[in-house]
Enzyme design. Structure first.
Site, mmCIF file in Angstrom:
data_model
loop_
_atom_site.group_PDB
_atom_site.id
_atom_site.type_symbol
_atom_site.label_atom_id
_atom_site.label_comp_id
_atom_site.label_asym_id
_atom_site.label_seq_id
_atom_site.Cartn_x
_atom_site.Cartn_y
_atom_site.Cartn_z
ATOM 1 N N HIS A 117 38.672 39.376 45.778
ATOM 2 C CA HIS A 117 38.364 40.687 46.344
ATOM 3 C C HIS A 117 37.285 41.421 45.553
ATOM 4 O O HIS A 117 36.789 40.924 44.545
ATOM 5 C CB HIS A 117 39.637 41.526 46.447
ATOM 6 C CG HIS A 117 40.362 41.685 45.139
ATOM 7 N ND1 HIS A 117 39.916 42.520 44.155
ATOM 8 C CD2 HIS A 117 41.484 41.085 44.661
ATOM 9 C CE1 HIS A 117 40.737 42.450 43.123
ATOM 10 N NE2 HIS A 117 41.702 41.577 43.396
ATOM 11 N N LYS A 149 45.040 33.550 45.879
ATOM 12 C CA LYS A 149 45.032 35.016 45.977
ATOM 13 C C LYS A 149 43.630 35.410 46.453
ATOM 14 O O LYS A 149 42.668 34.698 46.190
ATOM 15 C CB LYS A 149 45.275 35.649 44.599
ATOM 16 C CG LYS A 149 46.679 35.455 44.058
ATOM 17 C CD LYS A 149 47.616 36.568 44.544
ATOM 18 C CE LYS A 149 49.039 36.337 44.093
ATOM 19 N NZ LYS A 149 49.199 36.504 42.647
ATOM 20 N N HIS A 187 36.966 41.583 41.831
ATOM 21 C CA HIS A 187 36.505 40.421 41.061
ATOM 22 C C HIS A 187 35.004 40.430 40.813
ATOM 23 O O HIS A 187 34.496 39.628 40.044
ATOM 24 C CB HIS A 187 36.867 39.126 41.788
ATOM 25 C CG HIS A 187 38.330 38.827 41.753
ATOM 26 N ND1 HIS A 187 39.106 38.814 42.887
ATOM 27 C CD2 HIS A 187 39.159 38.548 40.735
ATOM 28 C CE1 HIS A 187 40.345 38.528 42.562
ATOM 29 N NE2 HIS A 187 40.417 38.362 41.266
HETATM 30 N N1 ARG Z 1 43.261 35.218 36.072
HETATM 31 C C1 ARG Z 1 43.319 36.465 35.400
HETATM 32 C C2 ARG Z 1 43.371 37.609 36.394
HETATM 33 O O1 ARG Z 1 42.960 37.464 37.521
HETATM 34 C C3 ARG Z 1 42.132 36.680 34.494
HETATM 35 C C4 ARG Z 1 41.978 35.667 33.426
HETATM 36 C C5 ARG Z 1 41.245 36.204 32.248
HETATM 37 N N2 ARG Z 1 40.990 35.227 31.229
HETATM 38 C C6 ARG Z 1 41.837 34.875 30.268
HETATM 39 N N3 ARG Z 1 41.448 33.940 29.422
HETATM 40 N N4 ARG Z 1 42.994 35.434 30.117
HETATM 41 O O2 ARG Z 1 43.835 38.673 36.031
#
Ligand code: ARG
Length: 571
Positions: A129, A126, A132
């Site tokens: 962007h 993905k 982030h």
């Molecule tokens: N990958 C997730 C996102 O882009 C964020 C992860 C956050 N960390 C976690 N331990 N849930 O939304």
């Protein structure tokens, strides 16, 4: 002993009938420095001491007035206003900065304790962007703050590298994909496949089953599926790493969601044994209604695991593996509910360390030309934003000075530093609009402004010459009477407060506390620079003033460093 403690001790020694700790609690720093460096309000003491507050204040002021710690002690109504002996104070702080140098601000408060800082955590395949940037940059600053306080830190990038979407992606790749395209532009291409899948599935619903079967194979560890998934992951990580390199960010671990795939059955089993798991339409949930929350979905009806299950497994693994003192998650406030559910489940599972896990939320970033949205294809890549910042900075520098040296290097430090700094300037929970004009403004409360103050200090030191700087470093031999003007004294006081700002920023998980403080230092430095002549003929005066410039430079550099911003010596 810090100055607040010294002040409290002075009052304690005056034998007014209070304990040292009680006095410590009452001593305050007045908002207006005309009221002194410290004040002691006596209202609360009337009862204990059976005297009117102004009488108490008068009594204390008389008793401590002769203490050499103070230049002046005044009673104003119920207050004792204390003014420190400026020369001693300034000498003290300059000596400290001089002896600690790069380590000024650091401490060993957290010795022997491990803090996990989880941040950035993008989803693979993905786009990386602009949205982030927040977790990435705030997380990095929080890591640096804890590191500065002597904690052992573990930086984790909890990659979103697992879930049913990878079944879809592999399915799409098999139907319409091609290796060269993925290699050339991995994320864009994979995203196209993924989007195409969603279009095609409308008319070919059987694709859904195919994708589900592929994900099941992936979970079982079938070779071909794992190979493709691994390849997508590697290619994505290459793109992310390009951005991390630009930002100067590294991680200790990339254990993302997939890492926990074999650790979830144990969690499910434990939830089951503890009677927490319930069936609902074929899926397994934890009912959180008694706690005012929607149920947490642990396992789908097709048996596939979920995001929250992986987070439960991750918390457990981290406790076992790192025995953390704190386990911090820098994740957007949109996931508040997820983390509330998750911590409640950890509690219900009987983890007494549940509340050592802390979700640190932050608000949204949007762009001036409308909110950013991945769904409508208006994705702004973080890499593009950083490149543009560097380019624009280069233009600004060349406009100011067509013959500037090392333009590329400086433009990189300033452009990227500006973006990082802006990110850390406001209280993190606030939503904000990314504005180019604000980010790159050299006059506002920005990164370039602080970097410029630092470069200016470096320039003063270069002009002063090595011998003077060397003499200025021997703070014991300096005459501090040249550093008691309001501008100099204010700057010295702010430098003195720098280590405390680090502690406060870390405790509140709020890097902006430090950002604001170094903006103050930069402003006070500039005021000192404009109001006073530094490189004067009088040697003693020059050395003393250069010593203050040196301390300001060190502090600005250390402060910027803790935010993840470079401090070029020339701009
Ligand atoms: N990958 C997730 C996102 O882009 C964020 C992860 C956050 N960390 C976690 N331990 N849930 O939304």
């Amino acid at each position: 002993m810090n100055y607040k403690e010294k002040v409290a001790k002075a009052i304690f020694d005056a034998d007014i009938g209070l304990q040292l700790e009680e006095i410590m609690d009452i001593v305050e720093v007045p908002a207006d420095d005309k009221m002194g460096d410290f004040a002691f309000p006596c209202f609360k003491l009337a009862k204990v001491l059976r005297k009117a507050p102004p009488m108490i204040a008068k009594d204390i002021a008389e008793k401590i007035g002769a203490n050499p710690l103070f230049e002046k002690v005044e009673q104003v109504n119920a207050y004792v206003n204390m003014f420190l002996s400026k020369e001693e104070f300034v000498k003290d702080i300059l000596t400290r900065v001089q002896s600690e140098g790069d380590a000024f601000g650091r401490s060993n408060l957290g010795e022997g304790k491990t803090v996990i800082v989880e941040y950035s955590s993008p989803n693979i395949a993905k786009p990386f962007h602009i949205g982030h940037i927040r977790s990435t940059v705030i997380g990095n600053a929080i890591y640096k703050l804890y590191d500065a306080l002597g904690y052992k830190t573990v930086r984790i990038n909890h990659l979103g590298d697992y879930g049913t979407q990878f079944g879809k992606m592999i399915c799409a790749y098999r139907h319409w994909g091609n290796e060269e395209d993925v290699k050339r532009e991995p994320i864009k291409t994979l995203l196209e496949y993924y989007t195409k899948f969603h279009v095609e599935v409308e008319t070919h619903p059987e694709l859904e089953d195919e994708a589900r079967a592929i994900f099941a194979d992936l979970e079982k560890g079938k070779e071909e599926e794992v190979r493709l998934w691994q390849w997508f992951r590697d290619e994505s990580l290459k793109e992310f790493t390009r951005v991390y390199d630009m930002l100067g960010i590294t991680f200790d671990s990339y254990a993302g969601e997939s890492f926990y795939s074999d650790k979830m059955p144990a969690i499910e089993k434990e939830l089951e044994e503890k009677g927490l798991l319930k069936e609902s339409n074929g899926a397994m949930i934890v009912d959180l209604e008694p706690y005012g929350m929607t149920p947490a979905l642990i396992k789908k009806s097709d048996g596939s695991s979920l995001y929250i299950t992986r987070d439960l497994a991750a918390a457990n693994y981290r406790k076992e593996h790192y025995n953390f003192y704190k386990n911090l998650y820098i994740v957007a406030s949109q996931q508040n509910l997820h983390f509330q559910q998750w911590i409640k489940i950890l509690e219900l599972m009987g983890r007494e360390w549940a509340h050592d896990c802390v979700h640190i939320p932050f608000g949204l970033v949007s762009l001036e030309d409308g909110t950013m949205s991945t769904r409508h294809g208006r994705v702004v890549f973080l890499e593009d934003v950083l490149n543009r910042a560097v380019e624009q900075t280069k233009e600004i520098i060349l406009e100011k000075n067509a013959n500037a040296e090392n333009v590329d290097e400086i433009a990189k430090a300033v452009g990227i530093g500006a973006v990082i700094f802006q990110e850390l300037s406001n209280s993190k929970i606030k939503d904000y609009v990314f504005s180019w004009e604000k980010v790159l403004n050299f006059e506002g409360e920005t990164g370039p402004y602080v970097q410029y103050a630092h470069a200016r200090a470096c320039s003063v030191l270069r002009k002063a010459g090595e011998d003077v700087v060397k003499a200025a470093s021997a703070t014991d031999a300096l005459d501090m009477k040249y550093l008691v003007s309001p501008a100099a004294y204010k700057l010295a006081k702010e430098i003195y407060d720098f280590p405390q700002a680090i502690v406060e920023a870390a405790e509140k998980y709020e890097p902006s506390v430090l950002t604001r403080h170094i903006i103050d230092i930069a402003q006070s430095f500039n005021k000192f620079y404009y109001e006073e002549h530094i490189l004067v003929d009088d040697e003693a005066e020059k050395k003393a003033k250069v010593a203050l410039v040196l301390a300001a430079k060190t502090t600005l550099k250390n402060g910027l460093g803790l935010l993840g911003v470079n401090a070029p010596e020339k701009m």
